[in-house]
Design a protein around this motif. Structure first.
Motif, PDB file in Angstrom:
ATOM      1  N   ALA A  60     -11.884  38.429 -30.543  1.00 32.73           N
ATOM      2  CA  ALA A  60     -12.502  37.288 -29.857  1.00 32.73           C
ATOM      3  C   ALA A  60     -11.933  35.982 -30.402  1.00 32.73           C
ATOM      4  O   ALA A  60     -11.571  35.071 -29.638  1.00 32.73           O
ATOM      5  N   GLY A  61     -11.824  35.889 -31.727  1.00 32.92           N
ATOM      6  CA  GLY A  61     -11.275  34.684 -32.349  1.00 32.92           C
ATOM      7  C   GLY A  61      -9.832  34.425 -31.972  1.00 32.92           C
ATOM      8  O   GLY A  61      -9.445  33.284 -31.702  1.00 32.92           O
ATOM      9  N   GLU A  62      -9.036  35.489 -31.938  1.00 29.47           N
ATOM     10  CA  GLU A  62      -7.629  35.343 -31.538  1.00 29.47           C
ATOM     11  C   GLU A  62      -7.517  34.814 -30.116  1.00 29.47           C
ATOM     12  O   GLU A  62      -6.690  33.948 -29.832  1.00 29.47           O
ATOM     13  N   LEU A  63      -8.343  35.353 -29.225  1.00 35.09           N
ATOM     14  CA  LEU A  63      -8.307  34.894 -27.838  1.00 35.09           C
ATOM     15  C   LEU A  63      -8.709  33.427 -27.735  1.00 35.09           C
ATOM     16  O   LEU A  63      -8.034  32.628 -27.074  1.00 35.09           O
ATOM     17  N   ILE A  64      -9.797  33.072 -28.372  1.00 34.83           N
ATOM     18  CA  ILE A  64     -10.282  31.686 -28.294  1.00 34.83           C
ATOM     19  C   ILE A  64      -9.255  30.728 -28.882  1.00 34.83           C
ATOM     20  O   ILE A  64      -8.893  29.725 -28.252  1.00 34.83           O
ATOM     21  N   GLU A  65      -8.758  31.037 -30.063  1.00 36.22           N
ATOM     22  CA  GLU A  65      -7.779  30.158 -30.698  1.00 36.22           C
ATOM     23  C   GLU A  65      -6.481  30.114 -29.901  1.00 36.22           C
ATOM     24  O   GLU A  65      -5.872  29.051 -29.743  1.00 36.22           O
ATOM     25  N   GLY A  66      -6.059  31.259 -29.386  1.00 35.85           N
ATOM     26  CA  GLY A  66      -4.821  31.315 -28.623  1.00 35.85           C
ATOM     27  C   GLY A  66      -4.866  30.485 -27.351  1.00 35.85           C
ATOM     28  O   GLY A  66      -3.913  29.790 -27.025  1.00 35.85           O
ATOM     29  N   PHE A  67      -5.996  30.535 -26.653  1.00 40.67           N
ATOM     30  CA  PHE A  67      -6.096  29.790 -25.397  1.00 40.67           C
ATOM     31  C   PHE A  67      -6.374  28.305 -25.626  1.00 40.67           C
ATOM     32  O   PHE A  67      -6.064  27.494 -24.767  1.00 40.67           O
ATOM     33  N   CYS A  68      -6.943  27.939 -26.749  1.00 38.41           N
ATOM     34  CA  CYS A  68      -7.303  26.543 -26.990  1.00 38.41           C
ATOM     35  C   CYS A  68      -6.315  25.807 -27.883  1.00 38.41           C
ATOM     36  O   CYS A  68      -6.324  24.584 -27.920  1.00 38.41           O
ATOM     37  N   ALA A  69      -5.454  26.519 -28.599  1.00 33.88           N
ATOM     38  CA  ALA A  69      -4.555  25.881 -29.564  1.00 33.88           C
ATOM     39  C   ALA A  69      -3.609  24.888 -28.911  1.00 33.88           C
ATOM     40  O   ALA A  69      -3.444  23.782 -29.395  1.00 33.88           O
ATOM     41  N   GLY A  70      -2.980  25.246 -27.810  1.00 34.04           N
ATOM     42  CA  GLY A  70      -2.022  24.362 -27.164  1.00 34.04           C
ATOM     43  C   GLY A  70      -2.656  23.105 -26.628  1.00 34.04           C
ATOM     44  O   GLY A  70      -2.011  22.072 -26.508  1.00 34.04           O
ATOM     45  N   ALA A  71      -3.945  23.152 -26.324  1.00 35.64           N
ATOM     46  CA  ALA A  71      -4.617  21.989 -25.759  1.00 35.64           C
ATOM     47  C   ALA A  71      -4.861  20.910 -26.791  1.00 35.64           C
ATOM     48  O   ALA A  71      -5.088  19.767 -26.448  1.00 35.64           O
ATOM     49  N   THR A  72      -4.820  21.249 -28.079  1.00 34.20           N
ATOM     50  CA  THR A  72      -5.097  20.257 -29.101  1.00 34.20           C
ATOM     51  C   THR A  72      -3.864  19.425 -29.430  1.00 34.20           C
ATOM     52  O   THR A  72      -3.986  18.351 -29.981  1.00 34.20           O
ATOM     53  N   THR A  73      -2.699  19.924 -29.072  1.00 31.60           N
ATOM     54  CA  THR A  73      -1.490  19.173 -29.344  1.00 31.60           C
ATOM     55  C   THR A  73      -1.053  18.458 -28.078  1.00 31.60           C
ATOM     56  O   THR A  73      -0.773  19.071 -27.060  1.00 31.60           O
ATOM     57  N   SER A  74      -1.038  17.145 -28.133  1.00 31.12           N
ATOM     58  CA  SER A  74      -0.615  16.385 -26.964  1.00 31.12           C
ATOM     59  C   SER A  74       0.477  15.417 -27.376  1.00 31.12           C
ATOM     60  O   SER A  74       0.492  14.913 -28.493  1.00 31.12           O
ATOM     61  N   GLU A  75       1.366  15.188 -26.459  1.00 29.71           N
ATOM     62  CA  GLU A  75       2.439  14.262 -26.742  1.00 29.71           C
ATOM     63  C   GLU A  75       1.898  12.842 -26.654  1.00 29.71           C
ATOM     64  O   GLU A  75       0.996  12.554 -25.893  1.00 29.71           O
ATOM     65  N   ASP A  76       2.464  11.955 -27.458  1.00 29.82           N
ATOM     66  CA  ASP A  76       2.018  10.571 -27.460  1.00 29.82           C
ATOM     67  C   ASP A  76       2.740   9.831 -26.345  1.00 29.82           C
ATOM     68  O   ASP A  76       3.878   9.395 -26.499  1.00 29.82           O
ATOM     69  N   ASP A  77       2.057   9.702 -25.214  1.00 33.12           N
ATOM     70  CA  ASP A  77       2.642   9.016 -24.073  1.00 33.12           C
ATOM     71  C   ASP A  77       2.466   7.504 -24.162  1.00 33.12           C
ATOM     72  O   ASP A  77       3.083   6.764 -23.408  1.00 33.12           O
TER      73      ASP A  77
END
Length: 195
Positions: A60-77
Motif C-alpha cells: 500500500a505504501g509503495e503504491l501511494i508513494e509511487g503515484f504521489c512522488a512525481g507530483a511533489t516535484t515541479s519545475e520552477d516556471d
C-alpha cells in the motif's frame, strides 16, 4: 514518510486522490483506480484487485508513494519566460488538441486510462490557450503568451495520441493517417523550438 498499515485497495485509491489534491493536482478517482488496478495486475498476474481486497502495508505504501512522488516535484516556471506564439501557431495547437480529443474519445473503450489522461491534458491546455488568446485580443495583439507548463501539457497530450495511434493499437481509420500524423509531428516539432 511513515508507511501505512494494511489497507483496502479502495482506501489506497482514496489516499492517493487525497494527497494529489493537496498538491493541487486534480485527478478523477476512476483514473487512479484504473492505474492502481493495472499496477497490481502487473505485480500479481491473475489476481483480481477488487476495492475490498486488503493489501499489506508495504505494498500500500509503495503504491501511494509511487503515484504521489512525481507530483511533489515541479519545475520552477516563475523564472522562465512565457513562449510567444503567433495566431497561426496557436491555431495549430488548438487544431491538434481538438483532433487529440477526437482520436482519444474514439478509443475510450480500448485504453481507458491513457485516454483519460489525454482528455484531461487536452482540456487543461485548451482552457489555458483560450485564456491566452483572450488576453492577447484584449491587449490588441496577435502575440499569444503561453506558460512553459501549458506547452508541456500540449506536448505530452499530442505525443500521447501519436503513441496511441502508432504503438497502442488505437483506431483512427476514419481519418487521413498521413495528415493526422503530420499535424501531430509538426506541432511537436514546433514545440521543440519553443522554451
Amino acid at each position: 514518510m511513515d508507511r501505512p498499515g494494511a489497507m483496502k485497495v479502495g482506501d489506497v485509491v482514496a489516499e492517493i486522490v487525497r494527497r494529489l489534491g493537496e498538491q493541487q493536482r486534480v485527478v478523477p478517482e476512476y483514473i487512479v483506480r484504473d492505474a492502481v488496478e493495472a499496477a497490481l495486475s502487473r505485480r500479481f498476474p491473475g489476481a483480481t484487485p477488487a476495492p475490498s481486497v486488503v493489501l499489506p502495508g508495504e505494498i500500500a505504501g509503495e503504491l501511494i508513494e509511487g503515484f504521489c512522488a512525481g507530483a511533489t516535484t515541479s519545475e520552477d516556471d516563475a523564472a522562465t519566460m512565457p513562449a510567444v506564439l503567433s495566431g497561426d501557431e496557436t491555431g495549430r495547437l488548438i487544431t491538434a488538441l481538438g483532433l487529440a480529443v477526437h482520436v482519444a474519445a474514439f478509443n475510450l473503450d480500448r485504453d481507458r486510462l491513457h485516454v483519460a489522461q489525454i482528455l484531461n491534458g487536452a482540456a487543461a491546455a485548451l482552457v489555458a490557450l483560450g485564456a491566452a488568446e483572450r488576453a492577447a485580443h484584449a491587449d490588441g495583439t496577435s502575440a499569444v503568451l503561453l506558460s512553459p507548463a501549458t506547452l508541456r501539457t500540449v506536448r505530452t497530450t499530442v505525443a500521447g495520441v501519436l503513441q496511441g495511434t502508432e504503438s497502442r493499437g488505437w483506431q483512427a481509420r476514419h481519418l487521413d493517417q498521413d495528415a493526422t500524423s503530420a499535424l501531430f509531428t509538426g506541432v511537436l516539432a514546433m514545440l521543440g523550438a519553443v522554451p
